[in-house]
Design a protein around this motif. Sequence first.
Motif, PDB file in Angstrom:
ATOM      1  N   PRO A   3       0.798  -1.049  -0.386  1.00  0.00           N
ATOM      2  CA  PRO A   3       0.302   0.027   0.325  1.00  0.00           C
ATOM      3  C   PRO A   3       1.271   1.230   0.248  1.00  0.00           C
ATOM      4  O   PRO A   3       1.971   1.528   0.438  1.00  0.00           O
ATOM      5  N   LYS A   4       0.229   2.077  -0.528  1.00  0.00           N
ATOM      6  CA  LYS A   4       0.862   3.201  -0.832  1.00  0.00           C
ATOM      7  C   LYS A   4       1.246   4.543   0.479  1.00  0.00           C
ATOM      8  O   LYS A   4       0.073   4.456   0.968  1.00  0.00           O
ATOM      9  N   PRO A   5       1.630   4.957   0.972  1.00  0.00           N
ATOM     10  CA  PRO A   5       2.018   6.211   1.952  1.00  0.00           C
ATOM     11  C   PRO A   5       0.932   7.160   1.875  1.00  0.00           C
ATOM     12  O   PRO A   5       0.839   7.167   0.823  1.00  0.00           O
ATOM     13  N   ALA A   6       0.323   7.051   3.012  1.00  0.00           N
ATOM     14  CA  ALA A   6       0.047   8.328   3.014  1.00  0.00           C
ATOM     15  C   ALA A   6       0.190  10.090   2.576  1.00  0.00           C
ATOM     16  O   ALA A   6       1.503   9.884   4.084  1.00  0.00           O
ATOM     17  N   LEU A   7       0.323  10.814   2.093  1.00  0.00           N
ATOM     18  CA  LEU A   7       0.643  12.237   2.476  1.00  0.00           C
ATOM     19  C   LEU A   7       0.337  13.248   2.554  1.00  0.00           C
ATOM     20  O   LEU A   7      -0.980  13.503   2.723  1.00  0.00           O
ATOM     21  N   ILE A   8       1.150  13.294   4.232  1.00  0.00           N
ATOM     22  CA  ILE A   8       0.410  14.420   5.278  1.00  0.00           C
ATOM     23  C   ILE A   8       1.294  15.980   5.290  1.00  0.00           C
ATOM     24  O   ILE A   8       2.260  15.880   5.486  1.00  0.00           O
ATOM     25  N   GLY A   9       0.153  17.258   4.718  1.00  0.00           N
ATOM     26  CA  GLY A   9       1.140  18.417   3.825  1.00  0.00           C
ATOM     27  C   GLY A   9       1.209  18.575   3.095  1.00  0.00           C
ATOM     28  O   GLY A   9       0.300  17.618   2.239  1.00  0.00           O
ATOM     29  N   ASP A  10       2.184  19.402   2.621  1.00  0.00           N
ATOM     30  CA  ASP A  10       1.866  19.934   1.259  1.00  0.00           C
ATOM     31  C   ASP A  10       2.840  18.447   0.269  1.00  0.00           C
ATOM     32  O   ASP A  10       3.319  17.510   0.757  1.00  0.00           O
ATOM     33  N   PRO A  11       2.467  17.497  -0.665  1.00  0.00           N
ATOM     34  CA  PRO A  11       3.123  16.670  -1.205  1.00  0.00           C
ATOM     35  C   PRO A  11       3.711  16.800  -1.542  1.00  0.00           C
ATOM     36  O   PRO A  11       4.698  16.030  -1.450  1.00  0.00           O
ATOM     37  N   GLN A  12       4.588  17.921  -2.008  1.00  0.00           N
ATOM     38  CA  GLN A  12       5.584  18.501  -3.118  1.00  0.00           C
ATOM     39  C   GLN A  12       6.234  17.584  -1.673  1.00  0.00           C
ATOM     40  O   GLN A  12       7.659  17.022  -1.539  1.00  0.00           O
TER      41      GLN A  12
END
Length: 213
Positions: free
Chosen positions: A171-180
């Motif tokens: 599974p892909k991780p969840a990006l928290i905050g600004d994606p870049q």
Amino acid sequence: MHPNDKPAFVSLVTDALAYYRQPVSEFTLMVWMQACQNFSLEQVRKAMTAHATDPDRGQFPPKVADIVRHLGGTTTDRAQLAWGKALNAASSVGAYTDVVFDDPAIHAAIEDMGGWPKFCRSESKDLSYLQHRFCECHKAYTGRGEFQYPRALMGDRSPDALFAKRGLPPPKPALIGDPQSAKLVYESGGVGHKTMITFKHVAEAIEFSGVTQ
């Protein structure tokens, strides 16, 4: 900041200091780079403009501390904001999902506190103590500038090998905050835990290090 942004960053700092008729040395650029590495080039550019147009401070050449203050406030401010971001992610994402924050100091602090699943399962009665501990850790890492941290905080899920055995991608991780910014944190972080732990017999470890008794 992405390594490819370094030439543009050097040009930005050089031009900004030239506006105030200030010379630029290699040491100066190194300090600027280390202080701003956790921010994007566009964020630094906006902070430079904010300083130049500040009616109180803008008449003086920007120092690293001035720009960092514009970028993230004081270390206390940043730690408190980071705590709110981490706590919100814990309640909305949960302990079973891998997460990548846009702030590497959050990774290091949560790793010190026992990892992402433990952080997510903290009891309400302990939140005051945990907030204090998290903020102190976050400020310590932010103040160091460079430190090791895991590229992702691993959730309480099945290991990657089990997914591969079944022919499934992990599974892909969840990006928290600004994606870049979160992607940069992932690319710059280490695999696994931030502290290397090796299980060796004491005598073997001494022999391995080249020390003789």
